[in-house]
Motif scaffolding. Structure first.
Motif, PDB file in Angstrom:
ATOM      1  N   PHE A   1       0.741  -1.172  -0.003  1.00 17.88           N
ATOM      2  CA  PHE A   1      -0.007  -0.206  -0.441  1.00 17.88           C
ATOM      3  C   PHE A   1       0.443   0.873   0.413  1.00 17.88           C
ATOM      4  O   PHE A   1       1.202   1.759   0.768  1.00 17.88           O
ATOM      5  CB  PHE A   1      -0.407   0.034   1.748  1.00 17.88           C
ATOM      6  N   HIS A   2       0.463   2.367  -0.789  1.00 18.64           N
ATOM      7  CA  HIS A   2       1.098   3.783  -1.098  1.00 18.64           C
ATOM      8  C   HIS A   2       0.371   4.645  -0.493  1.00 18.64           C
ATOM      9  O   HIS A   2       0.811   5.467   0.404  1.00 18.64           O
ATOM     10  CB  HIS A   2       1.761   3.630  -2.274  1.00 18.64           C
ATOM     11  N   HIS A   3      -0.515   4.545  -1.475  1.00 19.49           N
ATOM     12  CA  HIS A   3      -1.529   6.293  -1.131  1.00 19.49           C
ATOM     13  C   HIS A   3      -2.719   6.122  -1.852  1.00 19.49           C
ATOM     14  O   HIS A   3      -3.282   4.424  -2.391  1.00 19.49           O
ATOM     15  CB  HIS A   3      -1.058   7.033  -1.534  1.00 19.49           C
ATOM     16  N   ARG A   4      -3.509   6.373  -1.155  1.00 22.92           N
ATOM     17  CA  ARG A   4      -5.269   5.979  -2.335  1.00 22.92           C
ATOM     18  C   ARG A   4      -5.751   7.846  -2.479  1.00 22.92           C
ATOM     19  O   ARG A   4      -5.416   8.619  -2.426  1.00 22.92           O
ATOM     20  CB  ARG A   4      -5.976   6.142  -0.771  1.00 22.92           C
ATOM     21  N   CYS A   5      -6.664   7.761  -3.326  1.00 20.73           N
ATOM     22  CA  CYS A   5      -7.255   8.457  -3.895  1.00 20.73           C
ATOM     23  C   CYS A   5      -8.753   8.674  -4.585  1.00 20.73           C
ATOM     24  O   CYS A   5      -9.410   6.774  -4.253  1.00 20.73           O
ATOM     25  CB  CYS A   5      -6.991   9.129  -5.680  1.00 20.73           C
ATOM     26  N   SER A   6      -9.827   9.741  -5.239  1.00 22.61           N
ATOM     27  CA  SER A   6     -10.986   8.991  -5.579  1.00 22.61           C
ATOM     28  C   SER A   6     -10.412   9.243  -7.208  1.00 22.61           C
ATOM     29  O   SER A   6      -9.817   9.773  -8.009  1.00 22.61           O
ATOM     30  CB  SER A   6     -11.942  10.106  -4.929  1.00 22.61           C
ATOM     31  N   GLY A   7     -12.134   8.413  -7.156  1.00 17.91           N
ATOM     32  CA  GLY A   7     -11.929   8.662  -8.789  1.00 17.91           C
ATOM     33  C   GLY A   7     -13.553   8.687  -9.173  1.00 17.91           C
ATOM     34  O   GLY A   7     -14.323   8.251  -8.692  1.00 17.91           O
ATOM     35  N   ALA A   8     -14.333   8.381 -10.977  1.00 23.90           N
ATOM     36  CA  ALA A   8     -14.836   8.206 -11.151  1.00 23.90           C
ATOM     37  C   ALA A   8     -14.586   7.398 -12.342  1.00 23.90           C
ATOM     38  O   ALA A   8     -14.051   7.679 -13.147  1.00 23.90           O
ATOM     39  CB  ALA A   8     -16.085   9.192 -11.457  1.00 23.90           C
ATOM     40  N   LEU A   9     -15.664   6.399 -12.981  1.00 20.79           N
ATOM     41  CA  LEU A   9     -16.069   5.775 -14.199  1.00 20.79           C
ATOM     42  C   LEU A   9     -16.511   6.343 -14.860  1.00 20.79           C
ATOM     43  O   LEU A   9     -17.354   6.710 -14.675  1.00 20.79           O
ATOM     44  CB  LEU A   9     -16.732   3.781 -14.010  1.00 20.79           C
ATOM     45  N   LEU A  10     -15.736   6.166 -15.935  1.00 19.10           N
ATOM     46  CA  LEU A  10     -16.923   6.658 -17.379  1.00 19.10           C
ATOM     47  C   LEU A  10     -17.266   5.570 -18.187  1.00 19.10           C
ATOM     48  O   LEU A  10     -18.153   5.315 -19.024  1.00 19.10           O
ATOM     49  CB  LEU A  10     -16.009   7.960 -18.209  1.00 19.10           C
ATOM     50  N   THR A  11     -16.624   4.435 -18.362  1.00 21.20           N
ATOM     51  CA  THR A  11     -17.016   3.496 -18.895  1.00 21.20           C
ATOM     52  C   THR A  11     -17.294   2.532 -17.444  1.00 21.20           C
ATOM     53  O   THR A  11     -16.524   2.116 -16.931  1.00 21.20           O
ATOM     54  CB  THR A  11     -16.416   3.148 -20.279  1.00 21.20           C
ATOM     55  N   PRO A  12     -17.356   0.541 -18.312  1.00 20.26           N
ATOM     56  CA  PRO A  12     -17.117  -0.361 -16.864  1.00 20.26           C
ATOM     57  C   PRO A  12     -15.904  -0.363 -16.708  1.00 20.26           C
ATOM     58  O   PRO A  12     -15.460  -1.349 -16.094  1.00 20.26           O
ATOM     59  CB  PRO A  12     -18.309  -1.110 -17.834  1.00 20.26           C
ATOM     60  N   THR A  13     -14.657   0.297 -17.192  1.00 18.95           N
ATOM     61  CA  THR A  13     -13.507  -0.489 -16.909  1.00 18.95           C
ATOM     62  C   THR A  13     -12.320   1.581 -17.075  1.00 18.95           C
ATOM     63  O   THR A  13     -11.366   0.691 -17.045  1.00 18.95           O
ATOM     64  CB  THR A  13     -12.817  -1.158 -18.255  1.00 18.95           C
ATOM     65  N   VAL A  14     -12.717   2.385 -17.908  1.00 19.78           N
ATOM     66  CA  VAL A  14     -12.030   3.526 -18.099  1.00 19.78           C
ATOM     67  C   VAL A  14     -12.103   4.293 -16.417  1.00 19.78           C
ATOM     68  O   VAL A  14     -13.714   5.057 -16.242  1.00 19.78           O
ATOM     69  CB  VAL A  14     -12.250   3.900 -18.585  1.00 19.78           C
ATOM     70  N   PHE A  15     -11.661   4.051 -15.432  1.00 16.94           N
ATOM     71  CA  PHE A  15     -11.501   5.097 -14.146  1.00 16.94           C
ATOM     72  C   PHE A  15     -10.670   6.183 -14.684  1.00 16.94           C
ATOM     73  O   PHE A  15      -9.477   6.599 -14.551  1.00 16.94           O
ATOM     74  CB  PHE A  15     -11.320   4.106 -12.931  1.00 16.94           C
ATOM     75  N   LEU A  16     -11.455   7.549 -14.149  1.00 18.02           N
ATOM     76  CA  LEU A  16     -11.195   8.907 -13.822  1.00 18.02           C
ATOM     77  C   LEU A  16     -10.438   9.404 -13.103  1.00 18.02           C
ATOM     78  O   LEU A  16     -10.909   9.090 -11.601  1.00 18.02           O
ATOM     79  CB  LEU A  16     -11.839   9.606 -15.147  1.00 18.02           C
ATOM     80  N   THR A  17      -8.757  10.241 -12.989  1.00 21.06           N
ATOM     81  CA  THR A  17      -8.475  10.599 -11.257  1.00 21.06           C
ATOM     82  C   THR A  17      -7.540  11.100 -11.688  1.00 21.06           C
ATOM     83  O   THR A  17      -7.317  11.856 -13.197  1.00 21.06           O
ATOM     84  CB  THR A  17      -8.224   9.209 -10.489  1.00 21.06           C
ATOM     85  N   ALA A  18      -6.452  11.552 -10.381  1.00 19.95           N
ATOM     86  CA  ALA A  18      -6.416  12.824 -11.236  1.00 19.95           C
ATOM     87  C   ALA A  18      -4.795  12.336 -10.579  1.00 19.95           C
ATOM     88  O   ALA A  18      -4.018  11.213 -10.647  1.00 19.95           O
ATOM     89  CB  ALA A  18      -5.581  13.464  -9.540  1.00 19.95           C
ATOM     90  N   GLY A  19      -4.240  12.387 -11.882  1.00 21.71           N
ATOM     91  CA  GLY A  19      -2.678  12.423 -12.231  1.00 21.71           C
ATOM     92  C   GLY A  19      -1.697  12.491 -11.248  1.00 21.71           C
ATOM     93  O   GLY A  19      -0.695  10.467 -11.811  1.00 21.71           O
ATOM     94  N   HIS A  20      -1.849  13.445 -10.164  1.00 21.36           N
ATOM     95  CA  HIS A  20      -0.620  12.931  -9.215  1.00 21.36           C
ATOM     96  C   HIS A  20      -1.177  11.278  -8.200  1.00 21.36           C
ATOM     97  O   HIS A  20      -0.193  11.242  -7.815  1.00 21.36           O
ATOM     98  CB  HIS A  20      -0.682  14.235  -8.530  1.00 21.36           C
TER      99      HIS A  20
END
Length: 299
Positions: free
Chosen positions: A56-75
């Motif tokens: 484990f290194h870090h955690r973030c949030s994000g959102a699915l745009l399709t069943p497999t494509v998950f958008l999050t931050a570049g950092h």
């Protein structure tokens, strides 16, 4: 994954964040202020990133745009080797420092039995728009994608606002809705003596503040979460979506990126996704998966 190593990694990540909050731009994420449990956006997930050793290194949030494509931050994606995403609203609320995991969901080291491919998915493919550091504000290129190995079948997914949506809204202030909704997991309150983190999906409304200041300059959107019935974003859980409109909106205009206040007060900044070059990059990385791009708001 041994608990002691995972706890050390978690402590290391918190130390890194503590160092970052002393700079001008600090990674942002979770929901503060007047927030509510987010049951409106089942496609918003808690993403955990691991290093080359699988720790484990870090955690973030994000959102699915399709069943497999998950958008999050570049950092969030920068430097990570693998990832796992949890879509339960209460993904980490049962996390125990003694065991190092949430017994119901498996967070942060595994998918609980029976949840992989429905409420949990893994990834060995992460893409980065070119993020180099938050010292590059305003153009941080702070967009990232996690491509899931298991398809998450939902009735709805997030969509992207059309190119120029925020500019069109700003040009018609007083006539257009300027409410935005942030959704994410993680730190909910930070003060000099304590940190509160529920590790559950929360959401809060904020107001459009600025698009053209030195911290924005067409690349970021600044929103204000202070005041009655409003909330903002905070440290340690970046990457969550900034939806245009009230809490039932699925249209993403930005990715939660950074703030200027170490205690998560005042304004927040999201990296704009309503720019044609960002939309083009996301769609090019999605392969055969179709990304929905909403038209410009009427008016």
């Amino acid at each position: 994954m041994r608990t002691s190593r995972m706890l050390r990694a978690g402590i290391g990540a918190m130390v890194a964040v503590a160092a970052l909050v002393m700079t001008t731009a600090v990674p942002a994420g979770a929901i503060t202020g007047d927030y509510a449990k987010d049951t409106e956006h089942p496609f918003v997930g808690l993403v955990v990133f691991y290093d080359a050793e699988g720790e484990f290194h870090h955690r973030c949030s994000g959102a699915l745009l399709t069943p497999t494509v998950f958008l999050t931050a570049g950092h969030c994606t920068a430097g990570a080797s693998t990832a796992r995403v949890y879509f339960q609203q209460d993904a980490g609320t049962g996390w125990s420092p003694e065991t190092g995991e949430d017994p119901k969901t498996g967070y942060p080291g595994a998918c609980a039995p029976g949840t992989e491919g429905s409420l949990c998915a893994t990834s060995r493919e992460m893409n980065n728009y070119g993020f180099t550091g938050l010292d590059a504000v305003p153009e941080t290129k702070d967009a990232g994608l996690v491509i899931l190995e298991q398809r998450i079948a939902l009735d709805e997914y997030a969509s992207l606002a059309a190119a120029g949506t925020l500019d069109a809204l700003a040009a018609r202030r007083g006539q257009q809705e300027t409410t935005f909704t942030a959704s994410g997991y993680g730190v909910t309150e930070v003060n000099p003596v304590s940190t509160t983190s529920f590790r559950e999906r929360l959401m809060a409304e904020s107001r459009l503040t600025n698009l053209t200041s030195a911290s924005n300059d067409g690349y970021n959107v600044q929103t204000n979460g202070n005041g009655k019935d409003r909330g903002g974003t905070c440290t340690a859980d970046s990457g969550g979506p900034l939806f245009y409109g009230s809490s039932d909106s699925n249209v993403i205009t930005g990715i939660t990126s950074f703030g200027h206040n170490r205690y998560c007060k005042g304004t927040g900044f999201s990296y704009r996704t309503d720019r044609q070059e960002v939309i083009d990059w996301i769609t090019s990385m999605a392969g055969d998966e179709k990304i929905t791009v909403e038209p410009l708001p009427a008016g």
